[in-house]
Design an enzyme around this catalytic site. Structure first.
Site, PDB file in Angstrom:
ATOM      1  N   PRO A   6     -30.947 -18.163 -53.828  1.00 49.14           N
ATOM      2  CA  PRO A   6     -30.314 -18.554 -55.019  1.00 49.14           C
ATOM      3  C   PRO A   6     -28.885 -18.920 -54.745  1.00 49.14           C
ATOM      4  CG  PRO A   6     -31.276 -16.276 -55.312  1.00 49.14           C
ATOM      5  CD  PRO A   6     -31.244 -16.722 -53.669  1.00 49.14           C
ATOM      6  N   ASP A  37     -28.161 -22.397 -59.433  1.00 51.41           N
ATOM      7  CA  ASP A  37     -28.020 -21.984 -60.765  1.00 51.41           C
ATOM      8  C   ASP A  37     -27.220 -23.307 -61.314  1.00 51.41           C
ATOM      9  OD1 ASP A  37     -27.614 -20.803 -63.177  1.00 51.41           O
ATOM     10  OD2 ASP A  37     -26.418 -18.876 -62.222  1.00 51.41           O
ATOM     11  N   ARG A  74     -28.594 -10.800 -61.677  1.00 54.45           N
ATOM     12  CA  ARG A  74     -28.292 -12.194 -61.357  1.00 54.45           C
ATOM     13  C   ARG A  74     -29.331 -12.694 -60.456  1.00 54.45           C
ATOM     14  NH1 ARG A  74     -22.109 -11.793 -58.945  1.00 54.45           N
ATOM     15  NH2 ARG A  74     -22.823 -14.294 -58.473  1.00 54.45           N
ATOM     16  N   ARG A  79     -34.794 -16.889 -58.420  1.00 58.49           N
ATOM     17  CA  ARG A  79     -35.805 -16.329 -57.485  1.00 58.49           C
ATOM     18  C   ARG A  79     -37.188 -16.661 -58.117  1.00 58.49           C
ATOM     19  NH1 ARG A  79     -32.047 -11.800 -57.200  1.00 58.49           N
ATOM     20  NH2 ARG A  79     -30.968 -11.992 -55.487  1.00 58.49           N
ATOM     21  N   ASP A 107     -24.860 -14.323 -49.230  1.00 63.41           N
ATOM     22  CA  ASP A 107     -23.859 -13.934 -49.112  1.00 63.41           C
ATOM     23  C   ASP A 107     -24.173 -12.588 -47.867  1.00 63.41           C
ATOM     24  OD1 ASP A 107     -25.236 -12.156 -50.664  1.00 63.41           O
ATOM     25  OD2 ASP A 107     -23.534 -11.656 -52.030  1.00 63.41           O
ATOM     26  N   GLU A 193     -35.148  -5.278 -57.454  1.00 57.20           N
ATOM     27  CA  GLU A 193     -36.378  -5.010 -56.259  1.00 57.20           C
ATOM     28  C   GLU A 193     -37.443  -4.082 -56.685  1.00 57.20           C
ATOM     29  OE1 GLU A 193     -32.098  -5.799 -54.705  1.00 57.20           O
ATOM     30  OE2 GLU A 193     -32.973  -4.621 -56.270  1.00 57.20           O
TER      31      GLU A 193
END
Length: 243
Positions: A6, A37, A74, A79, A107, A193
């Protein structure tokens, strides 16, 4: 390996994607699923993908405004868009279809060794993640080749106390659980998760990688917030430069 990433518009976006692409180019048999996004593909990311030199699928889906509040999970829609593309691509192909899915956020920093480790995933494999959860690292605790607990600095009571960068899933598992997605309704921050993995596996089935989860091969590095205090309000340069 299918890597779902993403991404969203921000000053460091192109820098982050460049670093990630430089890693992915060194990984054989990798297909990058890059999901913006956004309501439409941006020119910046479109140009970047065209010159990345990678097998890449460029998707886009906006996060509804009501979910953009601080404290909410987020990248859920992005995803899920990657998962939908993967299932649609493979639904008419005959089995077996070897492959591994990995959620590669833009990141993070990835060791090339990590991709070698995840290739042997039979169902769901796991490993440590560095610089996450307020600790130097978090990891699954392994005894006799089985995950028996979690070394974590936050919410150790989670069913799967693991970061998004800490697991990979066999393509066959993704295809055999067509309704397994990341949930908005009822999901708390930091629990996505667990909510996803609960749909496809159990802790007992997890496959420890990275030397029984004792080696860190991925780091949640996060680029620092950029100082743009001297950026002019209106464009003053004689040329328009993409950053």
């Amino acid at each position: 390996i299918y890597a779902i990433t993403p991404t969203y518009s921000r000053p460091v976006q192109k820098a982050e994607l460049t670093r990630l692409a430089n890693t992915f180019r060194q990984v054989s048999r990798l297909h990058w699923i890059l999901v913006e996004d956004a309501a439409a593909r941006s020119e910046l990311v479109t140009r970047f993908v065209a010159g990345a030199g990678l097998p890449c699928t460029h998707l886009h889906v906006p996060t509804p405004r009501r979910y953009k509040r601080p404290g909410l999970p987020r990248a859920t829609e992005q995803r899920n868009a990657g998962l939908a593309w993967l299932r649609q691509r493979h639904q008419h192909l005959p089995p077996p279809q070897p492959g591994v899915l990995f959620f590669a956020d833009d990141d993070n920093t990835y060791s090339l060794e990590l991709f070698q480790e995840m290739r042997t995933t039979r169902k769901v494999s796991v490993w440590p993640v560095g610089l996450v959860g307020g600790r130097r690292y978090e990891r699954p605790v392994v005894e006799n080749g089985k995950v028996v607990g979690w070394y974590t600095g936050w919410r150790a009571d989670r069913p799967f106390a693991i970061d998004m960068a800490g697991f990979a899933v066999s393509l066959q598992v993704i295809l055999s659980h067509p309704k397994a997605v990341f949930k908005r309704r009822g999901s708390q921050p930091g629990m996505q998760e667990s909510d996803f993995l609960k749909q496809i596996t159990t802790v007992e089935e997890l496959e420890p990688k990275a030397n029984n989860c004792t080696k860190v091969l991925v780091w949640h590095t996060r680029t620092e917030k950029v100082n743009l205090a001297n950026e002019p309000k209106y464009h003053l340069d004689t040329v328009n430069i993409e950053v």
